[in-house]
Design an enzyme around this catalytic site. Structure first.
Site, PDB file in Angstrom:
ATOM      1  CE  LYS A 118       4.488   4.029  13.064  1.00 46.44           C
ATOM      2  NZ  LYS A 118       4.048   3.507  11.710  1.00 46.44           N
ATOM      3  CB  ALA A 165      -1.068   3.863   2.221  1.00 49.17           C
ATOM      4  CG  ASN A 171       1.049  -2.077  13.329  1.00 48.04           C
ATOM      5  OD1 ASN A 171       2.230  -3.096  13.492  1.00 48.04           O
ATOM      6  ND2 ASN A 171       1.465  -1.312  12.336  1.00 48.04           N
ATOM      7  N   GLY A 201       6.774   9.514   9.216  1.00 51.69           N
ATOM      8  CA  GLY A 201       6.338  10.443   9.404  1.00 51.69           C
ATOM      9  C   GLY A 201       4.656   9.962   9.603  1.00 51.69           C
ATOM     10  CE  LYS A 256       6.642   5.445   9.038  1.00 50.08           C
ATOM     11  NZ  LYS A 256       5.862   5.722   9.594  1.00 50.08           N
ATOM     12  CB  SER A 297      -0.937  -0.244   1.410  1.00 49.47           C
ATOM     13  OG  SER A 297      -0.860  -0.037   2.436  1.00 49.47           O
ATOM     14  CE1 TYR A 355       0.653  -5.688   0.338  1.00 48.42           C
ATOM     15  CE2 TYR A 355       0.159  -6.191  -2.091  1.00 48.42           C
ATOM     16  CZ  TYR A 355       0.702  -6.545  -0.789  1.00 48.42           C
ATOM     17  OH  TYR A 355       1.261  -7.561  -0.315  1.00 48.42           O
ATOM     18  CG  ASP A 384       4.823   7.353  12.057  1.00 46.51           C
ATOM     19  OD1 ASP A 384       3.136   6.796  11.646  1.00 46.51           O
ATOM     20  OD2 ASP A 384       4.923   6.966  12.207  1.00 46.51           O
ATOM     21  CB  SER A 394       2.580   9.347   5.770  1.00 43.49           C
ATOM     22  OG  SER A 394       3.859   8.786   6.217  1.00 43.49           O
TER      23      SER A 394
END
EC number: 1.1.1.94
Length: 338
Positions: free
Chosen positions: A196, A145, A261, A141, A110, A12, A50, A249, A143
């Site tokens: 995060k 998708a 998550n 940051g 990430k 994605s 996706y 984020d 964001s």
């Protein structure tokens, strides 16, 4: 000026960034191993697994041939889950050696590597030596998708010790709805991006259990405190964690149903088994793996991360979530700034 850019990873986020770069006027080739996915992107301009219902630019080209994507590219954007990052980096390095190219590397991965606990830029710098690349820039940051695809206003950080390279990335991505800031704190940006996801699982879990805004706010705030503690222990600038790659984020990932998550945590809170959640998600849940790496790393560095520790017990030792929450609330009383 238009650049030739290779984007490695057609999930994605990778596919939406590739589409945005194309619409920004760049010559973009998107690489994926999946032949059916590439065919759909090139003929129907869709990526339904996706990004359901999203139509990509007809100018975006996809390929299963990494060499074809990378050839003559001045920039390579890598958007690969942490688990597969080294494999792709090694394949890319072999191609760059063959082609005698030295592109700028930008990554939007990430997570932390299992067992080594290395950040994505550390992994990339090991597997793509300096003779085959320019600097490595971190794009991070708040964001999702799905929001960038509909041109929702978004702000992120391009982090690199070489600010000239960060500024180049800034110019590549920035447009009327996507604003990029620069930062030289790579350590902070990558720790914020990785950790995060742990807190997002926790936030989803407490909502799945029926807790409300107070509980979520407490979890996010105290989660940020332990993210900062671990990052600073490795040399990060504390100020980075109140920026876009830190609290920004964290907030978007821990409060949105677009976050896989958060969705994973929500299902766990409703009583589903971890393996069933992983099987049903269909995409990598980075926070599950990052929880283990961060827990082990915090113990090695003797950094207190009680929320991460509680989630580790839930995910890897089978502890009941309600028990884990009770233990968090029953911890010794202490100062907020301790």
């Amino acid at each position: 000026m238009a650049e030739k850019i290779a984007v490695l990873g057609a999930g994605s986020w990778g596919s939406v960034l590739a589409n945005m770069l194309t619409e920004n006027g760049h010559d973009v080739t998107l690489w994926s191993r999946n032949e059916e996915q590439v065919k759909q992107l090139n003929t129907e301009h869709t990526n339904p697994r996706y990004m359901k219902d999203f139509v990509y630019s007809t100018k975006l080209t996809a390929t299963t041939d990494m060499k074809e994507a990378v050839k003559d590219s001045s920039v390579v954007l890598i958007v690969i889950p942490t688990k597969g990052l080294r494999e792709v980096a090694k394949q890319l390095n072999a191609i760059l050696t063959e082609l005698h190219q030295k592109p700028l590397i930008i990554h939007a991965t990430k997570g932390l590597e299992q067992n080594t606990y290395k950040r994505p830029s550390e992994m990339l710098s090991e597997d793509i030596p300096s003779e085959n690349r320019q600097a490595i820039v971190v794009l991070s940051g708040p964001s999702h998708a799905e929001d960038v695809a509909i041109k929702d206003m978004t702000a992120v950080t391009a982090a690199c010790e070489d600010l000239a390279s960060a500024k180049k990335a800034q110019k590549l991505f920035s447009n009327s709805y996507f604003r990029v800031y620069t930062n030289d704190d790579v350590i902070g940006a990558e720790f914020g991006a990785a950790l995060k996801n742990i807190i997002a699982i926790g936030a989803g879990a407490i909502q799945g259990l029926g807790y409300h805004d107070n509980a979520r706010a407490a979890l996010i705030t105290r989660g940020l405190a332990e993210i900062r503690r671990l990052g600073v222990a490795f040399g990060a600038n504390p100020m980075t964690f109140i920026g876009l790659s830190g609290v920004g984020d964290l907030v978007v990932t821990a409060t949105s149903k677009n976050s896989r998550n958060w969705r994973a945590g929500y299902q766990l809170g409703q009583g589903k088994k971890l393996q069933d959640v992983i099987d049903n998600m269909g995409m990598v849940i980075e926070g599950v793996y990052t929880t283990k790496a961060a827990y082990e790393l915090s113990r090695k560095r003797q950094v207190q991360m009680p929320i991460t520790e509680a989630l580790y017990r839930v995910l890897y030792e089978g502890e009941d979530i309600k028990t884990a929450i009770s233990q968090l609330m029953d911890r010794d009383l202490t100062s907020e700034n301790e």
